[in-house]
Design a protein around this motif. Sequence first.
Motif, PDB file in Angstrom:
ATOM      1  N   ASP A 150       0.866  -0.964  -0.028  1.00 23.82           N
ATOM      2  CA  ASP A 150      -0.147  -0.203   0.096  1.00 23.82           C
ATOM      3  C   ASP A 150       0.749   1.253  -0.111  1.00 23.82           C
ATOM      4  O   ASP A 150       0.296   2.267   0.138  1.00 23.82           O
ATOM      5  CB  ASP A 150      -1.032   0.065   1.116  1.00 23.82           C
ATOM      6  CG  ASP A 150      -0.395   0.035   2.515  1.00 23.82           C
ATOM      7  OD1 ASP A 150       1.060   0.057   2.545  1.00 23.82           O
ATOM      8  OD2 ASP A 150      -1.047  -0.009   3.414  1.00 23.82           O
ATOM      9  N   GLY A 151       2.151   1.289  -0.175  1.00 18.33           N
ATOM     10  CA  GLY A 151       2.955   2.112  -0.203  1.00 18.33           C
ATOM     11  C   GLY A 151       4.304   1.976  -0.935  1.00 18.33           C
ATOM     12  O   GLY A 151       4.776   0.905  -0.973  1.00 18.33           O
ATOM     13  N   VAL A 152       4.815   2.916  -1.655  1.00 15.25           N
ATOM     14  CA  VAL A 152       6.017   2.657  -2.673  1.00 15.25           C
ATOM     15  C   VAL A 152       7.047   3.971  -2.375  1.00 15.25           C
ATOM     16  O   VAL A 152       6.480   5.214  -2.694  1.00 15.25           O
ATOM     17  CB  VAL A 152       5.786   2.235  -3.954  1.00 15.25           C
ATOM     18  CG1 VAL A 152       7.158   2.271  -4.830  1.00 15.25           C
ATOM     19  CG2 VAL A 152       5.006   1.062  -4.034  1.00 15.25           C
ATOM     20  N   PHE A 153       8.317   3.533  -2.153  1.00 15.20           N
ATOM     21  CA  PHE A 153       9.412   4.816  -2.252  1.00 15.20           C
ATOM     22  C   PHE A 153       9.963   4.323  -3.610  1.00 15.20           C
ATOM     23  O   PHE A 153      10.473   3.323  -3.581  1.00 15.20           O
ATOM     24  CB  PHE A 153      10.161   4.755  -0.992  1.00 15.20           C
ATOM     25  CG  PHE A 153      11.424   5.698  -1.167  1.00 15.20           C
ATOM     26  CD1 PHE A 153      11.375   6.918  -2.030  1.00 15.20           C
ATOM     27  CD2 PHE A 153      12.466   5.293  -0.700  1.00 15.20           C
ATOM     28  CE1 PHE A 153      12.377   7.658  -2.138  1.00 15.20           C
ATOM     29  CE2 PHE A 153      13.657   6.080  -0.767  1.00 15.20           C
ATOM     30  CZ  PHE A 153      13.683   7.195  -1.602  1.00 15.20           C
ATOM     31  N   ALA A 154       9.883   5.214  -4.611  1.00 17.31           N
ATOM     32  CA  ALA A 154      10.758   4.823  -5.705  1.00 17.31           C
ATOM     33  C   ALA A 154      11.991   5.881  -5.941  1.00 17.31           C
ATOM     34  O   ALA A 154      11.625   7.046  -5.383  1.00 17.31           O
ATOM     35  CB  ALA A 154       9.795   5.244  -6.983  1.00 17.31           C
ATOM     36  N   SER A 155      13.198   5.284  -6.067  1.00 11.44           N
ATOM     37  CA  SER A 155      14.199   6.027  -5.694  1.00 11.44           C
ATOM     38  C   SER A 155      14.744   7.186  -6.554  1.00 11.44           C
ATOM     39  O   SER A 155      15.685   7.816  -6.668  1.00 11.44           O
ATOM     40  CB  SER A 155      15.461   5.101  -5.525  1.00 11.44           C
ATOM     41  OG  SER A 155      15.491   4.182  -6.713  1.00 11.44           O
ATOM     42  N   SER A 156      13.753   7.351  -7.771  1.00 12.50           N
ATOM     43  CA  SER A 156      13.790   8.717  -8.456  1.00 12.50           C
ATOM     44  C   SER A 156      12.641   8.922  -9.089  1.00 12.50           C
ATOM     45  O   SER A 156      11.526   7.967  -8.975  1.00 12.50           O
ATOM     46  CB  SER A 156      14.936   8.611  -9.783  1.00 12.50           C
ATOM     47  OG  SER A 156      14.244   7.763 -10.623  1.00 12.50           O
ATOM     48  N   ASP A 157      12.218  10.281  -9.538  1.00 10.76           N
ATOM     49  CA  ASP A 157      10.795  10.676 -10.238  1.00 10.76           C
ATOM     50  C   ASP A 157      10.686   9.867 -11.498  1.00 10.76           C
ATOM     51  O   ASP A 157       9.410   9.404 -11.586  1.00 10.76           O
ATOM     52  CB  ASP A 157      11.149  11.950 -10.484  1.00 10.76           C
ATOM     53  CG  ASP A 157      10.795  13.067  -9.159  1.00 10.76           C
ATOM     54  OD1 ASP A 157      10.953  12.457  -7.994  1.00 10.76           O
ATOM     55  OD2 ASP A 157      11.299  14.086  -9.432  1.00 10.76           O
ATOM     56  N   ALA A 158      11.603   9.406 -12.238  1.00 18.13           N
ATOM     57  CA  ALA A 158      11.291   8.688 -13.494  1.00 18.13           C
ATOM     58  C   ALA A 158      10.982   7.359 -12.999  1.00 18.13           C
ATOM     59  O   ALA A 158       9.896   6.680 -13.891  1.00 18.13           O
ATOM     60  CB  ALA A 158      12.651   8.850 -14.435  1.00 18.13           C
ATOM     61  N   VAL A 159      11.664   6.729 -12.093  1.00 20.62           N
ATOM     62  CA  VAL A 159      11.256   5.469 -11.469  1.00 20.62           C
ATOM     63  C   VAL A 159       9.806   5.427 -10.985  1.00 20.62           C
ATOM     64  O   VAL A 159       9.027   4.512 -11.450  1.00 20.62           O
ATOM     65  CB  VAL A 159      12.161   4.823 -10.269  1.00 20.62           C
ATOM     66  CG1 VAL A 159      11.497   3.509  -9.998  1.00 20.62           C
ATOM     67  CG2 VAL A 159      13.565   4.709 -11.103  1.00 20.62           C
ATOM     68  N   ALA A 160       9.516   6.534 -10.383  1.00 24.10           N
ATOM     69  CA  ALA A 160       8.081   6.458  -9.849  1.00 24.10           C
ATOM     70  C   ALA A 160       6.995   6.574 -10.776  1.00 24.10           C
ATOM     71  O   ALA A 160       5.926   6.043 -10.715  1.00 24.10           O
ATOM     72  CB  ALA A 160       7.770   7.869  -8.920  1.00 24.10           C
ATOM     73  N   ALA A 161       7.551   7.431 -11.946  1.00 23.49           N
ATOM     74  CA  ALA A 161       6.551   7.538 -13.135  1.00 23.49           C
ATOM     75  C   ALA A 161       6.079   6.464 -13.566  1.00 23.49           C
ATOM     76  O   ALA A 161       4.965   6.102 -13.957  1.00 23.49           O
ATOM     77  CB  ALA A 161       6.970   8.514 -14.059  1.00 23.49           C
ATOM     78  N   GLY A 162       7.251   5.486 -13.924  1.00 22.33           N
ATOM     79  CA  GLY A 162       6.949   4.199 -14.438  1.00 22.33           C
ATOM     80  C   GLY A 162       6.132   3.468 -13.440  1.00 22.33           C
ATOM     81  O   GLY A 162       5.158   2.389 -13.985  1.00 22.33           O
ATOM     82  N   ALA A 163       6.365   3.412 -12.077  1.00 20.06           N
ATOM     83  CA  ALA A 163       5.495   2.565 -11.261  1.00 20.06           C
ATOM     84  C   ALA A 163       4.134   3.057 -11.267  1.00 20.06           C
ATOM     85  O   ALA A 163       3.058   2.214 -11.233  1.00 20.06           O
ATOM     86  CB  ALA A 163       6.191   2.907  -9.874  1.00 20.06           C
TER      87      ALA A 163
END
Length: 328
Positions: free
Chosen positions: A238-251
Motif C-alpha cells: 500500500d506504499g512505495v518509495f521509488a528512488s527517482s521521479d522517473a522510476v516513480a512515473a513508471g511505477a
Amino acid sequence: MKDVANEAGVSRGTVSRVLNGQPYVSDEAREAIEAAIAKVGFVPNRAARSLVMQSSQAIGLIVHEPHSLFVEDPNIGSILLGANAALSEADYQLSFMIADTTRDIERLARYLSGGLIDGVIIVSARVGDPITRAVADLGLPAAFVGHPRDIGDAAYVAIDNRGAAREITNRLIGTGRSRIGMIASALDRDSGSDRLAGFVDALGSRFDPQLIEPVPLYSYSDGQAGMRALLERAPDIDGVFASSDAVAAGAMDVLQAAGKIVPDDIGIVGFDDSSWATRCDPPLSTVHQPAGELGRAAAESVLRQLRGEDPGTSGRVLDCPVVWRASA
C-alpha cells in the motif's frame, strides 16, 4: 596582437595584460584596446595560447551513465547547465563526455592524459570507477557530484541522500501505510545505496526485505519493471518509495494499469523534484534535488583548484527538502 597594439597606440605587453585579465592597465588604455580588437577583428588563437600557457581553458564534465538515461534524467541536464554557467563566467569552455561502455572509459582515459582539459567534474562515479583512478593518476583538479567512498580527500558536492530518503519515507508512513516497499535503483553508486539505507532507517523493525525490488537505473522502464515485480510478490502493498521521479512515473503507470488508485489504494513518493514529478497524475511527492546548484558548485571547486586555492567543497552537502504533493 601587433595590429591591435598599433591601432590602440599601446605596447603588445599592455594588450597581453588586457587579454589575460591582468591588472595594472588604465581604463583609457583598456578601452582603446577593446576598440582596436573590434576594429581589426582580432580573435585569440586558443590552441597557441594553450601551448604557451599550458592551459586549455576547458573543463571536462564526465557522466558515467548509459546513453539511454540522458533522454530520461533531467538532473543530468541541470547539472550540466549549472556547471556551464559557472565556467562561462570564468571564460572557460565546458567539454561534455559520456562514459557508457568499457571502450568509452579507455578512450576518455587517453583523452584526459593528452592535456586537452585543465580539470574535470565527475558525475555518477561508482566505487572502484576506472575514471576516478585515471583522474587521480594524472593529478587533474577534480570535483565529484556525489560522494563515492573511495575518493579520499578529493573535493565533492552532494546531497544527504540517506537523510532525505529517511524523511520522505517517514512522511509516507505517516499517511497510515503499513506495507511499504521500495524500487531501489542504482545500488552500485552512493546515491542509490544511501537512499535504500534511509528507507531501511525509517522502517526500523517494520522493514521487510521482500518488499525491496532492486533495479539497475533511475529510469522509467526500470520503474515499470520494479513495480510489476513488487505487485506480483506482494499484491497487498500500500506504499512505495521509488528512488527517482522517473522510476516513480513508471511505477505509477503500472499501478494505474492494474486498476490501483493513487493515492487511495497505494501512496507513492519519488526523489529529485524533476519535471517527471509534475507530469505525473496525481503530482508526485518527492525530494527536491538542487541539480543545477550541484553542477555550479562542482565547477567553482575545480576553478578554485586551478587558481591554487582551497577547493572549498570537500564535504559540502546541499539542502534537499521534501516537496509534498498529492501522490501520497
